[in-house]
Design a protein around this motif. Structure first.
Motif, PDB file in Angstrom:
ATOM      1  N   THR A   2      42.753  35.442  33.913  1.00 56.54           N
ATOM      2  CA  THR A   2      41.775  34.870  34.885  1.00 56.54           C
ATOM      3  C   THR A   2      42.365  34.625  36.127  1.00 56.54           C
ATOM      4  O   THR A   2      43.660  33.953  36.170  1.00 56.54           O
ATOM      5  CB  THR A   2      41.106  33.554  34.235  1.00 56.54           C
ATOM      6  OG1 THR A   2      40.516  33.834  33.181  1.00 56.54           O
ATOM      7  CG2 THR A   2      39.870  33.081  35.270  1.00 56.54           C
ATOM      8  N   GLU A   3      41.864  35.061  37.280  1.00 55.86           N
ATOM      9  CA  GLU A   3      42.318  34.728  38.595  1.00 55.86           C
ATOM     10  C   GLU A   3      42.003  33.361  38.859  1.00 55.86           C
ATOM     11  O   GLU A   3      40.870  32.801  38.791  1.00 55.86           O
ATOM     12  CB  GLU A   3      41.770  35.568  39.757  1.00 55.86           C
ATOM     13  CG  GLU A   3      41.666  35.477  41.166  1.00 55.86           C
ATOM     14  CD  GLU A   3      43.395  35.922  41.429  1.00 55.86           C
ATOM     15  OE1 GLU A   3      44.084  35.388  42.159  1.00 55.86           O
ATOM     16  OE2 GLU A   3      43.678  37.408  40.965  1.00 55.86           O
ATOM     17  N   GLU A   4      43.148  32.600  39.648  1.00 49.31           N
ATOM     18  CA  GLU A   4      42.902  31.226  40.117  1.00 49.31           C
ATOM     19  C   GLU A   4      42.204  31.358  41.253  1.00 49.31           C
ATOM     20  O   GLU A   4      42.490  32.091  42.358  1.00 49.31           O
ATOM     21  CB  GLU A   4      44.324  30.601  40.251  1.00 49.31           C
ATOM     22  CG  GLU A   4      43.872  29.044  40.523  1.00 49.31           C
ATOM     23  CD  GLU A   4      45.294  28.364  40.541  1.00 49.31           C
ATOM     24  OE1 GLU A   4      45.324  27.126  40.992  1.00 49.31           O
ATOM     25  OE2 GLU A   4      46.156  28.995  39.926  1.00 49.31           O
ATOM     26  N   ILE A   5      41.208  30.421  41.425  1.00 52.11           N
ATOM     27  CA  ILE A   5      40.358  30.392  42.651  1.00 52.11           C
ATOM     28  C   ILE A   5      40.648  29.082  43.230  1.00 52.11           C
ATOM     29  O   ILE A   5      40.677  27.818  42.850  1.00 52.11           O
ATOM     30  CB  ILE A   5      38.961  30.067  42.526  1.00 52.11           C
ATOM     31  CG1 ILE A   5      38.256  31.463  41.765  1.00 52.11           C
ATOM     32  CG2 ILE A   5      37.978  30.131  43.705  1.00 52.11           C
ATOM     33  CD1 ILE A   5      38.538  32.653  42.322  1.00 52.11           C
ATOM     34  N   PRO A  34      36.214  34.664  51.365  1.00 56.74           N
ATOM     35  CA  PRO A  34      35.968  34.042  50.242  1.00 56.74           C
ATOM     36  C   PRO A  34      34.926  34.576  49.265  1.00 56.74           C
ATOM     37  O   PRO A  34      34.255  35.625  49.722  1.00 56.74           O
ATOM     38  CB  PRO A  34      35.366  32.406  50.572  1.00 56.74           C
ATOM     39  CG  PRO A  34      34.814  32.764  51.898  1.00 56.74           C
ATOM     40  CD  PRO A  34      35.736  34.035  52.418  1.00 56.74           C
ATOM     41  N   VAL A  35      34.980  34.361  47.983  1.00 56.02           N
ATOM     42  CA  VAL A  35      34.379  34.699  46.760  1.00 56.02           C
ATOM     43  C   VAL A  35      33.286  33.594  46.734  1.00 56.02           C
ATOM     44  O   VAL A  35      33.439  32.595  46.772  1.00 56.02           O
ATOM     45  CB  VAL A  35      35.012  35.139  45.693  1.00 56.02           C
ATOM     46  CG1 VAL A  35      35.775  36.358  45.710  1.00 56.02           C
ATOM     47  CG2 VAL A  35      35.855  34.218  45.064  1.00 56.02           C
ATOM     48  N   ALA A  41      28.716  27.129  47.261  1.00 64.41           N
ATOM     49  CA  ALA A  41      30.118  27.102  46.946  1.00 64.41           C
ATOM     50  C   ALA A  41      30.998  28.255  47.059  1.00 64.41           C
ATOM     51  O   ALA A  41      30.284  29.463  46.648  1.00 64.41           O
ATOM     52  CB  ALA A  41      30.629  26.199  45.742  1.00 64.41           C
ATOM     53  N   VAL A  42      32.020  28.276  47.884  1.00 62.60           N
ATOM     54  CA  VAL A  42      33.041  29.482  47.944  1.00 62.60           C
ATOM     55  C   VAL A  42      34.325  28.987  47.571  1.00 62.60           C
ATOM     56  O   VAL A  42      34.790  27.911  47.662  1.00 62.60           O
ATOM     57  CB  VAL A  42      32.904  29.875  49.148  1.00 62.60           C
ATOM     58  CG1 VAL A  42      31.599  30.556  49.815  1.00 62.60           C
ATOM     59  CG2 VAL A  42      33.392  29.288  50.239  1.00 62.60           C
ATOM     60  N   GLY A  43      35.155  30.084  47.144  1.00 62.04           N
ATOM     61  CA  GLY A  43      36.681  29.830  46.938  1.00 62.04           C
ATOM     62  C   GLY A  43      37.412  31.191  47.282  1.00 62.04           C
ATOM     63  O   GLY A  43      36.845  32.248  47.511  1.00 62.04           O
ATOM     64  N   ASP A  48      44.838  36.602  46.783  1.00 60.96           N
ATOM     65  CA  ASP A  48      44.612  36.964  48.299  1.00 60.96           C
ATOM     66  C   ASP A  48      45.460  36.149  49.239  1.00 60.96           C
ATOM     67  O   ASP A  48      45.883  36.534  50.227  1.00 60.96           O
ATOM     68  CB  ASP A  48      43.218  36.901  48.631  1.00 60.96           C
ATOM     69  CG  ASP A  48      42.340  37.998  47.783  1.00 60.96           C
ATOM     70  OD1 ASP A  48      42.971  39.059  47.187  1.00 60.96           O
ATOM     71  OD2 ASP A  48      41.107  37.945  47.687  1.00 60.96           O
ATOM     72  N   ILE A  49      45.390  34.779  49.065  1.00 60.83           N
ATOM     73  CA  ILE A  49      46.179  33.972  49.722  1.00 60.83           C
ATOM     74  C   ILE A  49      47.556  34.141  49.774  1.00 60.83           C
ATOM     75  O   ILE A  49      48.242  34.224  50.865  1.00 60.83           O
ATOM     76  CB  ILE A  49      45.823  32.394  49.483  1.00 60.83           C
ATOM     77  CG1 ILE A  49      44.144  32.287  49.656  1.00 60.83           C
ATOM     78  CG2 ILE A  49      46.493  31.534  50.435  1.00 60.83           C
ATOM     79  CD1 ILE A  49      43.658  32.735  50.933  1.00 60.83           C
ATOM     80  N   GLU A  50      48.183  34.409  48.564  1.00 65.24           N
ATOM     81  CA  GLU A  50      49.756  34.632  48.630  1.00 65.24           C
ATOM     82  C   GLU A  50      49.882  36.111  49.277  1.00 65.24           C
ATOM     83  O   GLU A  50      50.964  35.892  49.906  1.00 65.24           O
ATOM     84  CB  GLU A  50      49.969  34.414  47.246  1.00 65.24           C
ATOM     85  CG  GLU A  50      49.861  33.299  46.327  1.00 65.24           C
ATOM     86  CD  GLU A  50      50.131  33.479  44.935  1.00 65.24           C
ATOM     87  OE1 GLU A  50      49.927  34.423  44.357  1.00 65.24           O
ATOM     88  OE2 GLU A  50      50.348  32.472  44.241  1.00 65.24           O
ATOM     89  N   ASN A  51      49.182  37.039  49.192  1.00 63.90           N
ATOM     90  CA  ASN A  51      49.452  38.098  49.844  1.00 63.90           C
ATOM     91  C   ASN A  51      49.447  38.082  51.365  1.00 63.90           C
ATOM     92  O   ASN A  51      50.216  38.542  52.020  1.00 63.90           O
ATOM     93  CB  ASN A  51      48.560  39.490  49.323  1.00 63.90           C
ATOM     94  CG  ASN A  51      48.800  39.384  47.881  1.00 63.90           C
ATOM     95  OD1 ASN A  51      49.828  39.550  47.183  1.00 63.90           O
ATOM     96  ND2 ASN A  51      47.649  40.263  47.331  1.00 63.90           N
TER      97      ASN A  51
END
Length: 61
Positions: A2-5, A34-35, A41-43, A48-51
């Motif tokens: 699971t991807e962390e949001i 964001p998704v 609500a978005v996150g 993506d942030i790390e990249n």
């Protein structure tokens, strides 16, 4: 897996950028979008942030 949001306060804390700068960079297409998590609500995907942070580090080297 699971991807962390990350929600906006976490993105602001990790990037060091204020909210207005995040949204301006998204409008320019230079920051990940964001998704949608729900009606109001978005996150952002942590990867993506790390990249994005890694690309900024490489650009400044």
């Amino acid at each position: 897996m699971t991807e962390e949001i990350l929600r906006r306060p976490a993105v602001v804390r990790v990037t060091g950028l204020p909210t207005s700068t995040l949204y301006a960079a998204m409008a320019r297409g230079t920051f990940p979008r964001p998704v949608k998590l729900g009606e109001r609500a978005v996150g952002w995907r942590k990867s993506d942030i790390e990249n994005w942070l890694a690309s900024r580090t490489e650009a400044s080297a």
